[in-house]
Scaffold this motif. Structure first.
Motif, PDB file in Angstrom:
ATOM      1  N   VAL A  25       0.851  -1.200   0.000  1.00 38.02           N
ATOM      2  CA  VAL A  25       0.000   0.000   0.000  1.00 38.02           C
ATOM      3  C   VAL A  25       0.887   1.249   0.000  1.00 38.02           C
ATOM      4  N   TYR A  26       1.915   1.203   0.836  1.00 37.46           N
ATOM      5  CA  TYR A  26       2.834   2.337   0.923  1.00 37.46           C
ATOM      6  C   TYR A  26       3.492   2.599  -0.438  1.00 37.46           C
ATOM      7  N   GLY A  27       3.952   1.522  -1.091  1.00 36.36           N
ATOM      8  CA  GLY A  27       4.627   1.651  -2.384  1.00 36.36           C
ATOM      9  C   GLY A  27       3.711   2.213  -3.454  1.00 36.36           C
ATOM     10  N   TRP A  59      13.748  -0.893  15.438  1.00 39.86           N
ATOM     11  CA  TRP A  59      14.495   0.078  16.249  1.00 39.86           C
ATOM     12  C   TRP A  59      13.669   1.350  16.325  1.00 39.86           C
ATOM     13  N   ASN A  60      13.436   1.849  17.504  1.00 39.22           N
ATOM     14  CA  ASN A  60      12.751   3.134  17.663  1.00 39.22           C
ATOM     15  C   ASN A  60      13.779   4.237  17.799  1.00 39.22           C
ATOM     16  N   LEU A  61      13.890   5.037  16.753  1.00 35.79           N
ATOM     17  CA  LEU A  61      14.907   6.097  16.756  1.00 35.79           C
ATOM     18  C   LEU A  61      14.590   7.221  17.720  1.00 35.79           C
ATOM     19  N   GLY A  62      13.389   7.174  18.253  1.00 37.87           N
ATOM     20  CA  GLY A  62      13.022   8.205  19.219  1.00 37.87           C
ATOM     21  C   GLY A  62      13.580   7.926  20.600  1.00 37.87           C
ATOM     22  N   ASP A  63      14.244   6.780  20.762  1.00 38.31           N
ATOM     23  CA  ASP A  63      14.686   6.418  22.115  1.00 38.31           C
ATOM     24  C   ASP A  63      16.002   7.063  22.518  1.00 38.31           C
ATOM     25  N   CYS A  69      14.899   4.336   9.349  1.00 37.38           N
ATOM     26  CA  CYS A  69      13.503   4.434   8.884  1.00 37.38           C
ATOM     27  C   CYS A  69      13.438   3.866   7.468  1.00 37.38           C
ATOM     28  N   CYS A  70      13.949   2.664   7.318  1.00 34.43           N
ATOM     29  CA  CYS A  70      14.187   2.100   5.976  1.00 34.43           C
ATOM     30  C   CYS A  70      12.915   1.795   5.207  1.00 34.43           C
ATOM     31  N   GLY A  71      11.773   1.629   5.914  1.00 36.23           N
ATOM     32  CA  GLY A  71      10.540   1.313   5.200  1.00 36.23           C
ATOM     33  C   GLY A  71      10.594  -0.090   4.595  1.00 36.23           C
ATOM     34  N   PRO A  72       9.811  -0.307   3.539  1.00 37.89           N
ATOM     35  CA  PRO A  72       9.636  -1.678   3.031  1.00 37.89           C
ATOM     36  C   PRO A  72      10.697  -2.164   2.049  1.00 37.89           C
ATOM     37  N   ASP A 132       0.959   8.568  10.056  1.00 42.66           N
ATOM     38  CA  ASP A 132       1.468   8.453  11.419  1.00 42.66           C
ATOM     39  C   ASP A 132       2.097   7.074  11.567  1.00 42.66           C
ATOM     40  N   ALA A 133       3.368   7.038  11.984  1.00 49.01           N
ATOM     41  CA  ALA A 133       4.077   5.751  12.068  1.00 49.01           C
ATOM     42  C   ALA A 133       3.660   4.941  13.278  1.00 49.01           C
ATOM     43  N   GLY A 134       2.797   5.501  14.100  1.00 49.81           N
ATOM     44  CA  GLY A 134       2.387   4.760  15.280  1.00 49.81           C
ATOM     45  C   GLY A 134       3.008   5.309  16.543  1.00 49.81           C
ATOM     46  N   MET A 152      19.055   8.645   5.903  1.00 48.04           N
ATOM     47  CA  MET A 152      17.636   8.705   6.258  1.00 48.04           C
ATOM     48  C   MET A 152      16.890   9.304   5.070  1.00 48.04           C
ATOM     49  N   HIS A 153      15.889   8.567   4.605  1.00 45.35           N
ATOM     50  CA  HIS A 153      15.171   8.982   3.406  1.00 45.35           C
ATOM     51  C   HIS A 153      13.698   9.195   3.748  1.00 45.35           C
ATOM     52  N   ALA A 154      13.238  10.403   3.550  1.00 45.31           N
ATOM     53  CA  ALA A 154      11.812  10.745   3.712  1.00 45.31           C
ATOM     54  C   ALA A 154      11.278  10.446   5.111  1.00 45.31           C
ATOM     55  N   SER A 155      12.085  10.701   6.125  1.00 48.09           N
ATOM     56  CA  SER A 155      11.660  10.340   7.477  1.00 48.09           C
ATOM     57  C   SER A 155      12.053  11.351   8.540  1.00 48.09           C
ATOM     58  N   LEU A 156      12.831  12.368   8.191  1.00 46.66           N
ATOM     59  CA  LEU A 156      13.296  13.312   9.216  1.00 46.66           C
ATOM     60  C   LEU A 156      12.117  14.010   9.892  1.00 46.66           C
ATOM     61  N   TYR A 157      11.026  14.177   9.140  1.00 43.96           N
ATOM     62  CA  TYR A 157       9.858  14.875   9.697  1.00 43.96           C
ATOM     63  C   TYR A 157       9.267  14.158  10.904  1.00 43.96           C
ATOM     64  N   HIS A 158       9.535  12.864  11.027  1.00 43.72           N
ATOM     65  CA  HIS A 158       9.019  12.145  12.194  1.00 43.72           C
ATOM     66  C   HIS A 158       9.624  12.679  13.492  1.00 43.72           C
ATOM     67  N   PHE A 159      10.738  13.411  13.359  1.00 53.11           N
ATOM     68  CA  PHE A 159      11.451  13.857  14.558  1.00 53.11           C
ATOM     69  C   PHE A 159      11.276  15.349  14.821  1.00 53.11           C
ATOM     70  N   ARG A 161      13.989   9.300  -6.900  1.00 52.41           N
ATOM     71  CA  ARG A 161      14.282   9.559  -5.486  1.00 52.41           C
ATOM     72  C   ARG A 161      15.232   8.492  -4.938  1.00 52.41           C
ATOM     73  N   PHE A 162      15.075   7.264  -5.383  1.00 50.56           N
ATOM     74  CA  PHE A 162      15.971   6.201  -4.919  1.00 50.56           C
ATOM     75  C   PHE A 162      17.316   6.279  -5.626  1.00 50.56           C
ATOM     76  N   ARG A 163      17.276   6.556  -6.939  1.00 46.54           N
ATOM     77  CA  ARG A 163      18.529   6.609  -7.700  1.00 46.54           C
ATOM     78  C   ARG A 163      19.463   7.673  -7.133  1.00 46.54           C
ATOM     79  N   ASP A 204      13.946   0.158  11.371  1.00 51.45           N
ATOM     80  CA  ASP A 204      12.621   0.777  11.291  1.00 51.45           C
ATOM     81  C   ASP A 204      11.796   0.363  12.514  1.00 51.45           C
ATOM     82  N   LEU A 205      10.906   1.262  12.890  1.00 54.68           N
ATOM     83  CA  LEU A 205       9.991   1.009  13.997  1.00 54.68           C
ATOM     84  C   LEU A 205       8.967  -0.066  13.648  1.00 54.68           C
ATOM     85  N   ASN A 206       8.683  -0.184  12.357  1.00 56.59           N
ATOM     86  CA  ASN A 206       7.599  -1.033  11.881  1.00 56.59           C
ATOM     87  C   ASN A 206       8.122  -2.450  11.595  1.00 56.59           C
ATOM     88  N   GLU A 207       7.656  -3.407  12.385  1.00 53.46           N
ATOM     89  CA  GLU A 207       8.202  -4.758  12.232  1.00 53.46           C
ATOM     90  C   GLU A 207       7.837  -5.398  10.897  1.00 53.46           C
TER      91      GLU A 207
END
Ligand SMILES: C[S@@+](CC[C@H](N)C(=O)[O-])C[C@H]1O[C@@H](n2cnc3c(N)ncnc32)[C@H](O)[C@@H]1O
Length: 199
Positions: free
Chosen positions: A12-14, A87-91, A46-49, A155-157, A103-110, A28-30, A68-71
């Protein structure tokens, strides 16, 4: 809080990301993969899928490790043959060392202040830190439907993620590291900005 609809399922994310980025999606990946030297160890926060790994790094001489936080995403990377850990990077814990910490497309989480996570990336990186972040994204889209979906479902949860960067606020965030920035450039048709920092 439960993990969002979009982050719950890698497919779904992809599909959503592809719809948002259109023909710029592979760029964006290249652009990120191009910053990773052959033979490097890579820590992908925050590697994602696993898209960066499976499509752009798996066949290269790169020692990949995603966190990534998401198992479910971590399981996707492992299934594709990569190394990944939940791994929860918020810890606030120190990060494993690697030549390239990205870190790709994830800095906003912080947000509101991502400096502590950037500081930990710089401390862990032997060669460089690579950060690519959307500066025109769904949650800040002029299209009200896309904006509502972005705010509601990405929201990543770990709390509400309604805030995102613009190019101006991202420049201000990374401007704190101006003496370390070796590259700052728009990628993916101006949808993201990529920075390379020396540790
Ligand atoms: C927009 S996705 C980016 C995924 C991938 N890097 C990409 O560019 O396609 C954001 C990712 O950050 C992860 N994430 C959010 N908060 C996190 C945290 N505190 N610790 C670790 N990962 C987190 C989410 O699970 C999600 O996989």
């Amino acid at each position: 809080m439960s993990t969002s609809l979009i982050y719950r399922n890698g497919m779904v994310y992809g599909v959503l990301m592809r719809a948002l980025y259109g023909r710029h999606y592979p760029d964006r990946f290249r652009a990120v993969a191009a910053e990773i030297p052959h033979g490097a160890s890579v820590l992908d926060l925050c590697c994602g899928p696993s898209t960066l790994y499976t499509r752009y790094l798996r066949d290269r001489e790169v020692d990949y490790h995603g966190l990534d936080l998401n198992e479910r995403f971590v399981a996707d990377v492992r299934k594709a043959g990569g190394r990944a850990d939940v791994w929860n990077l918020g810890d606030g814990a120190p990060l494993p060392a690697a030549d390239v910490v990205l870190m790709h497309a994830s800095l906003y989480h912080f947000l509101p202040d991502a400096s502590p996570v950037v500081d930990r990336m710089l401390a862990a990186a032997g060669d460089r830190v690579v950060i690519a972040e959307p500066v025109r994204n769904m949650a800040s889209s002029d299209n009200k439907l896309l904006a509502a979906l972005g705010k509601r479902y990405t929201d990543a949860g770990d709390g509400a993620q309604a805030h995102r960067y613009t190019e101006e606020t991202l420049d201000a965030q990374l401007g704190r590291y101006a003496d370390r920035v070796t590259k700052a450039t728009l990628i993916a048709g101006g949808r993201e900005k990529l920075y390379v920092l020396e540790p």
